[in-house]
Design a protein around this motif. Structure first.
Motif, PDB file in Angstrom:
ATOM      1  N   LYS A 101     -40.622 -15.273   3.971  1.00 46.98           N
ATOM      2  CA  LYS A 101     -41.368 -16.153   3.073  1.00 46.98           C
ATOM      3  C   LYS A 101     -41.104 -17.596   3.492  1.00 46.98           C
ATOM      4  O   LYS A 101     -39.986 -18.092   3.410  1.00 46.98           O
ATOM      5  N   THR A 102     -42.163 -18.257   3.940  1.00 49.19           N
ATOM      6  CA  THR A 102     -42.017 -19.629   4.425  1.00 49.19           C
ATOM      7  C   THR A 102     -42.562 -20.665   3.451  1.00 49.19           C
ATOM      8  O   THR A 102     -42.309 -21.853   3.607  1.00 49.19           O
ATOM      9  N   GLY A 103     -43.336 -20.241   2.466  1.00 48.50           N
ATOM     10  CA  GLY A 103     -43.917 -21.193   1.524  1.00 48.50           C
ATOM     11  C   GLY A 103     -42.937 -21.606   0.447  1.00 48.50           C
ATOM     12  O   GLY A 103     -41.812 -21.094   0.339  1.00 48.50           O
ATOM     13  N   LEU A 104     -43.367 -22.558  -0.386  1.00 49.78           N
ATOM     14  CA  LEU A 104     -42.535 -23.062  -1.477  1.00 49.78           C
ATOM     15  C   LEU A 104     -42.873 -22.434  -2.821  1.00 49.78           C
ATOM     16  O   LEU A 104     -42.251 -22.777  -3.836  1.00 49.78           O
ATOM     17  N   SER A 105     -43.880 -21.554  -2.852  1.00 45.71           N
ATOM     18  CA  SER A 105     -44.264 -20.936  -4.120  1.00 45.71           C
ATOM     19  C   SER A 105     -43.247 -19.880  -4.524  1.00 45.71           C
ATOM     20  O   SER A 105     -42.540 -19.303  -3.687  1.00 45.71           O
ATOM     21  N   GLY A 106     -43.182 -19.628  -5.834  1.00 44.94           N
ATOM     22  CA  GLY A 106     -42.225 -18.675  -6.369  1.00 44.94           C
ATOM     23  C   GLY A 106     -42.648 -17.236  -6.129  1.00 44.94           C
ATOM     24  O   GLY A 106     -43.755 -16.947  -5.659  1.00 44.94           O
ATOM     25  N   LEU A 107     -41.757 -16.313  -6.466  1.00 47.72           N
ATOM     26  CA  LEU A 107     -42.049 -14.893  -6.305  1.00 47.72           C
ATOM     27  C   LEU A 107     -43.187 -14.485  -7.256  1.00 47.72           C
ATOM     28  O   LEU A 107     -43.218 -14.881  -8.416  1.00 47.72           O
ATOM     29  N   GLU A 111     -49.509 -12.526  -5.959  1.00 43.71           N
ATOM     30  CA  GLU A 111     -50.124 -11.522  -6.835  1.00 43.71           C
ATOM     31  C   GLU A 111     -50.907 -12.187  -7.955  1.00 43.71           C
ATOM     32  O   GLU A 111     -52.010 -11.747  -8.312  1.00 43.71           O
ATOM     33  N   LEU A 112     -50.334 -13.248  -8.518  1.00 45.88           N
ATOM     34  CA  LEU A 112     -51.032 -13.979  -9.574  1.00 45.88           C
ATOM     35  C   LEU A 112     -52.317 -14.606  -9.050  1.00 45.88           C
ATOM     36  O   LEU A 112     -53.361 -14.568  -9.713  1.00 45.88           O
ATOM     37  N   LYS A 113     -52.253 -15.167  -7.861  1.00 48.70           N
ATOM     38  CA  LYS A 113     -53.425 -15.774  -7.250  1.00 48.70           C
ATOM     39  C   LYS A 113     -54.512 -14.736  -6.990  1.00 48.70           C
ATOM     40  O   LYS A 113     -55.700 -14.979  -7.226  1.00 48.70           O
ATOM     41  N   LYS A 114     -54.078 -13.555  -6.517  1.00 48.98           N
ATOM     42  CA  LYS A 114     -55.029 -12.480  -6.255  1.00 48.98           C
ATOM     43  C   LYS A 114     -55.666 -11.986  -7.551  1.00 48.98           C
ATOM     44  O   LYS A 114     -56.882 -11.739  -7.607  1.00 48.98           O
TER      45      LYS A 114
END
Length: 253
Positions: A101-107, A111-114
């Motif tokens: 995981k290279t991004g800064l978004s949380g776990l 899935e939430l975006k999808k």
């Protein structure tokens, strides 16, 4: 030294167009700049993330060796390189892939975006479905209104036809006054009024066009043994009931 031949191929091939030296200088400057960029790219120090990625990719591409404790334990238990795991060899052959995981978004962010994208798509589909239903209902209502308008015009024509027949038959029996004022057609001077005035008058009447038509056709059958749809005057009520199909346009169709 021999004198230079101005008609030789060497002299003719020389390009002496005006402004050409400037073009050559620009081309040399561009080439020099590109070489400088390549040199800078070679001499550029890699960032920490790039170095970590290169080391990680190198390790993941290389197979486990005897120096790995886990692999050494598997070998002691009879495991051989390239063999599937499990007592009967039904397990996996390759290690479970490593997802970095290279991004800064949380776990759970992906899935939430999808899920939000799917909800947005579903809402869009529902809107299209509702719009389609509204268009179909509007089209059905238009067809119903158009059909009712046609039926109303047909009944108005049948009513005028019945009034004309009633007036002629009453006058043949020396009946000078209609039983109801609307049983006969209006006088000619009344017919000169605008069509809008006639519609307003019909609207203000207590009886509708269909009710007037039903009453008047019944009067013609009972009083004159006449059917407007057959266009025939029968001898008596028995002749009318036995030979006339019915007392409405639907019965005669």
């Amino acid at each position: 030294d021999e004198e230079e031949d101005y008609m030789s191929d060497l002299f003719i091939k020389q390009d002496v167009r005006p402004g050409l030296p400037m073009v050559r200088r620009m081309k040399e400057a561009i080439q020099k700049e590109e070489k400088q960029k390549e040199a800078n790219e070679k001499n550029r120090q890699k960032s920490i993330k790039e170095e970590e990625k290169e080391r990680r990719d190198l390790v993941l591409k290389s197979a486990l060796g005897n120096e790995n404790k886990g692999f050494a334990l598997l070998q002691k238990m009879g495991y051989k390189s390239g063999q599937a795991l499990g007592k009967s060899g039904e397990g996996i052959v390759e290690p479970i892939p490593l997802n970095i995981k290279t991004g800064l978004s949380g776990l759970g962010h992906e899935e939430l975006k999808k899920r939000k994208a799917e909800e947005k798509l579903e809402n869009y589909r529902q809107k299209l479905h509702m719009k389609k239903q509204a268009n179909e209902q509007a089209a059905d209502q238009f067809r119903i209104r158009f059909k009712n308008k046609q039926e109303e015009r047909k009944m108005e024509g049948d009513l005028r036809k019945s009034q004309r027949a009633c007036q002629q038959l009453d006058m043949q029996k020396d009946i000078g006054v209609p039983k109801e004022t609307w049983y006969w057609l209006e006088p000619e001077e009344e017919d000169k009024k605008d069509e809008e005035d006639k519609e307003d008058e019909c609207a203000s009447s207590d009886l509708s066009v269909s009710e007037k038509l039903h009453i008047l056709t019944a009067y013609l059958r009972e009083e004159h043994f006449y059917c407007i749809w057959c266009g025939t005057t029968y001898e008596d009520s028995e002749d009318l009931s036995s030979n006339c199909p019915g007392d409405s346009a639907a019965d005669h169709d």
